[in-house]
Design an enzyme around this catalytic site. Structure first.
Site, PDB file in Angstrom:
ATOM      1  N   ASP A  13       0.809  -1.225   0.000  1.00 29.11           N
ATOM      2  CA  ASP A  13       0.000   0.000   0.000  1.00 29.11           C
ATOM      3  C   ASP A  13       0.841   1.272   0.000  1.00 29.11           C
ATOM      4  OD1 ASP A  13      -2.239  -1.661   0.117  1.00 29.11           O
ATOM      5  OD2 ASP A  13      -2.178  -1.700   2.309  1.00 29.11           O
ATOM      6  N   LYS A  16       1.817   2.251  -5.060  1.00 29.74           N
ATOM      7  CA  LYS A  16       2.458   1.748  -6.289  1.00 29.74           C
ATOM      8  C   LYS A  16       1.579   2.036  -7.506  1.00 29.74           C
ATOM      9  CE  LYS A  16       2.387  -2.302  -4.341  1.00 29.74           C
ATOM     10  NZ  LYS A  16       2.013  -1.931  -2.963  1.00 29.74           N
ATOM     11  N   GLY A  17       0.251   1.822  -7.336  1.00 25.93           N
ATOM     12  CA  GLY A  17      -0.690   2.016  -8.446  1.00 25.93           C
ATOM     13  C   GLY A  17      -0.582   3.423  -9.003  1.00 25.93           C
ATOM     14  N   ASN A  38      -5.292 -10.082  -3.644  1.00 32.27           N
ATOM     15  CA  ASN A  38      -4.953  -9.528  -2.318  1.00 32.27           C
ATOM     16  C   ASN A  38      -4.485  -8.085  -2.477  1.00 32.27           C
ATOM     17  OD1 ASN A  38      -2.661 -10.456  -3.691  1.00 32.27           O
ATOM     18  ND2 ASN A  38      -1.637 -11.255  -1.883  1.00 32.27           N
ATOM     19  N   GLY A  40      -4.576  -4.215  -3.797  1.00 34.31           N
ATOM     20  CA  GLY A  40      -5.574  -3.192  -4.097  1.00 34.31           C
ATOM     21  C   GLY A  40      -4.818  -1.941  -4.456  1.00 34.31           C
ATOM     22  N   GLN A 231       1.990  -5.930  -3.304  1.00 34.24           N
ATOM     23  CA  GLN A 231       2.448  -6.019  -1.921  1.00 34.24           C
ATOM     24  C   GLN A 231       3.728  -5.187  -1.733  1.00 34.24           C
ATOM     25  OE1 GLN A 231       1.526  -9.457  -3.396  1.00 34.24           O
ATOM     26  NE2 GLN A 231      -0.437  -8.547  -2.865  1.00 34.24           N
ATOM     27  N   THR A 246       3.314 -12.541   2.489  1.00 34.13           N
ATOM     28  CA  THR A 246       2.421 -13.116   1.501  1.00 34.13           C
ATOM     29  C   THR A 246       3.151 -14.309   0.872  1.00 34.13           C
ATOM     30  OG1 THR A 246       0.903 -12.607  -0.306  1.00 34.13           O
ATOM     31  CG2 THR A 246       3.108 -11.611  -0.454  1.00 34.13           C
ATOM     32  N   ASP A 340       2.232  14.629   2.063  1.00 36.57           N
ATOM     33  CA  ASP A 340       1.249  15.591   2.586  1.00 36.57           C
ATOM     34  C   ASP A 340       0.649  15.154   3.919  1.00 36.57           C
ATOM     35  OD1 ASP A 340       0.244  13.604   0.626  1.00 36.57           O
ATOM     36  OD2 ASP A 340      -1.716  14.266   1.337  1.00 36.57           O
ATOM     37  N   GLY A 422      -0.406  13.994  -2.894  1.00 31.48           N
ATOM     38  CA  GLY A 422      -1.851  13.787  -2.931  1.00 31.48           C
ATOM     39  C   GLY A 422      -2.145  12.623  -3.863  1.00 31.48           C
TER      40      GLY A 422
HETATM   41  P1  GDP Z   1      -0.860   0.418  -3.573  1.00 29.84           P
HETATM   42  O1  GDP Z   1      -1.461  -0.864  -3.140  1.00 29.84           O
HETATM   43  O2  GDP Z   1       0.611   0.472  -3.302  1.00 29.84           O
HETATM   44  O3  GDP Z   1      -1.151   0.799  -5.003  1.00 29.84           O
HETATM   45  O4  GDP Z   1      -1.499   1.557  -2.653  1.00 29.84           O
HETATM   46  P2  GDP Z   1      -3.056   1.686  -2.205  1.00 29.84           P
HETATM   47  O5  GDP Z   1      -3.826   2.155  -3.365  1.00 29.84           O
HETATM   48  O6  GDP Z   1      -3.518   0.459  -1.509  1.00 29.84           O
HETATM   49  O7  GDP Z   1      -2.945   2.791  -1.092  1.00 29.84           O
HETATM   50  C1  GDP Z   1      -2.459   4.075  -1.335  1.00 29.84           C
HETATM   51  C2  GDP Z   1      -3.555   5.103  -0.975  1.00 29.84           C
HETATM   52  O8  GDP Z   1      -2.987   6.386  -0.892  1.00 29.84           O
HETATM   53  C3  GDP Z   1      -4.628   5.214  -2.036  1.00 29.84           C
HETATM   54  O9  GDP Z   1      -5.843   5.507  -1.407  1.00 29.84           O
HETATM   55  C4  GDP Z   1      -4.163   6.402  -2.885  1.00 29.84           C
HETATM   56  O10 GDP Z   1      -5.229   7.063  -3.570  1.00 29.84           O
HETATM   57  C5  GDP Z   1      -3.584   7.292  -1.830  1.00 29.84           C
HETATM   58  N1  GDP Z   1      -2.473   8.138  -2.247  1.00 29.84           N
HETATM   59  C6  GDP Z   1      -1.536   7.908  -3.203  1.00 29.84           C
HETATM   60  N2  GDP Z   1      -0.602   8.867  -3.187  1.00 29.84           N
HETATM   61  C7  GDP Z   1      -0.963   9.737  -2.226  1.00 29.84           C
HETATM   62  C8  GDP Z   1      -0.383  10.938  -1.695  1.00 29.84           C
HETATM   63  O11 GDP Z   1       0.682  11.395  -2.098  1.00 29.84           O
HETATM   64  N3  GDP Z   1      -1.058  11.557  -0.679  1.00 29.84           N
HETATM   65  C9  GDP Z   1      -2.224  11.083  -0.179  1.00 29.84           C
HETATM   66  N4  GDP Z   1      -2.801  11.755   0.810  1.00 29.84           N
HETATM   67  N5  GDP Z   1      -2.781   9.937  -0.631  1.00 29.84           N
HETATM   68  C10 GDP Z   1      -2.154   9.287  -1.631  1.00 29.84           C
HETATM   69  P1  IMO Z   2      -0.918  -4.127  -2.266  1.00 29.55           P
HETATM   70  O1  IMO Z   2      -0.467  -4.654  -3.608  1.00 29.55           O
HETATM   71  C1  IMO Z   2      -0.912  -4.614   2.075  1.00 29.55           C
HETATM   72  C2  IMO Z   2      -0.854  -8.715   3.619  1.00 29.55           C
HETATM   73  C3  IMO Z   2      -2.097  -9.182   4.360  1.00 29.55           C
HETATM   74  C4  IMO Z   2      -1.462 -10.173   5.325  1.00 29.55           C
HETATM   75  C5  IMO Z   2      -0.358 -10.813   4.487  1.00 29.55           C
HETATM   76  C6  IMO Z   2      -0.728 -12.149   3.869  1.00 29.55           C
HETATM   77  O2  IMO Z   2      -2.223  -3.424  -2.302  1.00 29.55           O
HETATM   78  O3  IMO Z   2       0.179  -3.345  -1.620  1.00 29.55           O
HETATM   79  P2  IMO Z   2      -2.308 -12.831   1.832  1.00 29.55           P
HETATM   80  O4  IMO Z   2      -3.768 -12.609   1.612  1.00 29.55           O
HETATM   81  O5  IMO Z   2      -1.430 -12.246   0.780  1.00 29.55           O
HETATM   82  O6  IMO Z   2      -1.970 -14.275   2.112  1.00 29.55           O
HETATM   83  O7  IMO Z   2      -1.988 -12.050   3.209  1.00 29.55           O
HETATM   84  O8  IMO Z   2      -0.048  -9.878   3.467  1.00 29.55           O
HETATM   85  N1  IMO Z   2      -1.114  -8.181   2.262  1.00 29.55           N
HETATM   86  C7  IMO Z   2      -1.077  -6.882   1.946  1.00 29.55           C
HETATM   87  N2  IMO Z   2      -0.902  -5.796   2.719  1.00 29.55           N
HETATM   88  N3  IMO Z   2      -1.043  -4.471   0.746  1.00 29.55           N
HETATM   89  C8  IMO Z   2      -1.188  -5.545  -0.051  1.00 29.55           C
HETATM   90  O9  IMO Z   2      -1.200  -5.454  -1.405  1.00 29.55           O
HETATM   91  C9  IMO Z   2      -1.253  -6.824   0.543  1.00 29.55           C
HETATM   92  N4  IMO Z   2      -1.420  -8.075   0.069  1.00 29.55           N
HETATM   93  C10 IMO Z   2      -1.314  -8.903   1.117  1.00 29.55           C
HETATM   94  O10 IMO Z   2      -2.729  -8.112   5.022  1.00 29.55           O
HETATM   95  O11 IMO Z   2      -0.838  -9.476   6.396  1.00 29.55           O
HETATM   96 MG    MG Z   3      -2.948  -1.565  -1.805  1.00 29.43          MG
END
Ligand code: GDP
Ligand code: IMO
Ligand code: MG
Length: 432
Positions: A13, A16-17, A38, A40, A231, A246, A340, A422
């Site tokens: 999280d 990366k997206g 897994n 998002g 991840q 994972t 931010d 942001g």
């Molecule tokens: P990913 O799994 O690595 O792609 O990340 P996620 O999407 O799970 O989580 C990142 C969250 O942070 C998402 O809700 C994005 O919209 C948000 N986000 C990304 N870049 C920024 C930033 O620079 N500032 C803030 N406040 N939110 C951000």
């Molecule tokens: P993105 O790509 C954050 C965590 C789960 C759990 C562990 C094992 O959005 O960054 P699993 O279902 O993979 O067997 O769970 O890994 N986990 C993540 N945490 N971001 C993810 O993906 C994750 N994918 C798995 O919360 O601790």
């Molecule tokens: Mg994510």
């Protein structure tokens, strides 16, 4: 032309997206190569917000070829749902999406295993998986005998394979259930599963491809390829905080096995980090803040899981961990995300070393029991009061924010090239 890779360096999280979407303009192919639903990944542009789990974040630019490569585990219902949602929002999905015939498929028994094995094991703390059947599917892939690959769904013995596996799983699953769960495991019905998955296969047939050969040809043709990690490296099955990880190689080491593209072709490795640290699920987290500061980060960063909606655990930036994962992944530059969120903190801490049983250490311990005993050694930096979310050039950032970025870069020994202030595409600063 060589390839670029986007790797999360913390526990997932890291946004990366957003960076994959940002870089997609400069690339012809975007590849997901490990993990499954897994993940998002959130992408925000033109006031719209999209959440992707299996489809590469390059899908929003129609000229880009998106590939779900061999190392991904596919839940067909989930990818179909994503396709439907994206299409409903006007995003074109056709020959611009390919799914590897070598990718393994998640079946209902994998969800059952994830459920039954939650809280089970030799440790008191649960792994806290996303319950998406990821670990069980990878277990079957490595075990080989009870595995079905995406390409198998289109072959004449698919039904036979499903029947054989269901017979085995109907013996195995009840034995796996604890006493409390033993009445919750009805037998799986092979015919129903076969019919359901044949329907999925019919809908997904246009995307079936030998992506390994496609990518090798693309390498020969000198195409620009972007790899999208899922991840984060601390969740890597081999090098992460095992067993709280994972089931795939989510650090840079997984790119090659997950896609078939030789590691020597990948020249630009972008490590993605949040300006602080988060973790979802169980396992040690040395810089975790179980106090109002942690809650302030959670509130300001809206730190709730994209997939499971669980509140994310929050804490200060752990430079020991990121130094480790950036070396492990061969990172050549960093993107510092969600900066931010740290605005309005009087002071900001960075963990620069650990104390383990009275000893000062600068390495990341390989054993989670040791990691759970470390005490972070912090360096304190001054914060900044101003909102920075509309700043669009590095030099306009508050001085203390620039100092924070420079100090992180100095400790990790890798330059910060992108700073994100942001969620939206425009809120991205390329450093001078
Ligand atoms: P990913 O799994 O690595 O792609 O990340 P996620 O999407 O799970 O989580 C990142 C969250 O942070 C998402 O809700 C994005 O919209 C948000 N986000 C990304 N870049 C920024 C930033 O620079 N500032 C803030 N406040 N939110 C951000
Ligand atoms: P993105 O790509 C954050 C965590 C789960 C759990 C562990 C094992 O959005 O960054 P699993 O279902 O993979 O067997 O769970 O890994 N986990 C993540 N945490 N971001 C993810 O993906 C994750 N994918 C798995 O919360 O601790
Ligand atoms: Mg994510």
């Amino acid at each position: 032309m060589s390839a670029t890779c986007v790797i999360g360096l913390q526990w997932g999280d890291e946004a990366k997206g957003k960076i994959v979407d940002f870089l997609t303009e400069q690339n012809e192919i975007v590849v997901r190569y490990q993990g499954g639903a897994n993940a998002g990944h959130t992408i925000v542009f033109d006031g719209q917000k999209f959440k992707l789990s299996l489809i590469p974040s390059g899908i929003f630019r129609p000229q880009v070829q998106c590939i779900v490569a061999n190392g991904v585990v596919i839940n067909p219902a989930s990818i179909l749902q994503e396709i439907t949602q994206l299409t409903a929002n006007g995003i074109h999905i056709g020959s611009n999406l390919m799914i590897s015939d070598r990718a393994h498929v998640i079946f209902p028994w994998h969800f059952e295993e994830d459920r039954l094995m939650n809280n089970m094991g030799i440790r008191s703390e649960a792994i806290g998986t996303t319950m998406r059947g990821i670990g069980p599917c990878y277990r079957d892939k490595v075990g080989r005998s009870l595995a079905i690959r995406f390409g198998d769904m289109f072959r004449s013995d698919f039904r036979e394979k499903v029947e054989g596996i269901v017979a085995a799983k109907n013996r195995y699953l009840p034995a796996l259930a604890s006493d409390a769960l033993k009445d919750t495991v009805p037998p799986l019905n092979a015919t129903e599963i076969y019919q359901q998955y044949s329907e999925y296969a019919n809908k997904l047939r246009p995307f079936l491809a030998d992506t390994t050969n496609y990518l090798l040809d693309a390498v020969d043709a000198g195409k620009a390829i972007l790899f999208e990690g899922a991840q984060g490296a601390l969740l890597d099955i081999d090098h992460g905080t095992f067993p709280y990880v994972t089931s795939s190689n989510s650090s840079g080491v997984g790119v090659s096995s997950g896609s078939g593209v030789p590691a020597s072709f990948i020249k630009r490795m972008i490590g993605i980090v949040k300006a602080y640290t988060t973790r979802v699920g169980g396992g040690p987290f040395p810089t975790e803040l179980n106090n109002e500061l942690g809650q302030k980060i959670r509130d300001r960063g809206n730190e709730y899981g994209t997939v499971t909606k669980r509140p994310r655990r929050c804490g200060w930036f752990d430079a020991v961990a990121v130094r480790y994962t950036s070396r492990l992944s061969g990172v050549t530059e960093l993107s510092l995300m969600l900066l931010d969120v740290l605005s309005t903190f009087d002071e900001i801490k960075v963990c620069t070393a650990y104390e383990l049983d009275g000893k000062y250490i600068e390495y990341f311990p390989s054993n989670v029991d040791d990691l759970s005993r470390v005490k972070p050694v912090y360096e304190t930096l001054p914060g900044w009061a101003d909102d920075i979310s509309s700043i669009n050039s590095f030099n306009n950032l508050p001085e203390n924010a620039r100092k924070y970025i420079a100090r992180l870069s100095e400790i990790i020994k890798i330059p910060v090239r992108i700073v994100s202030v942001g969620p939206s595409r425009e809120q991205t600063i390329v450093c001078p």
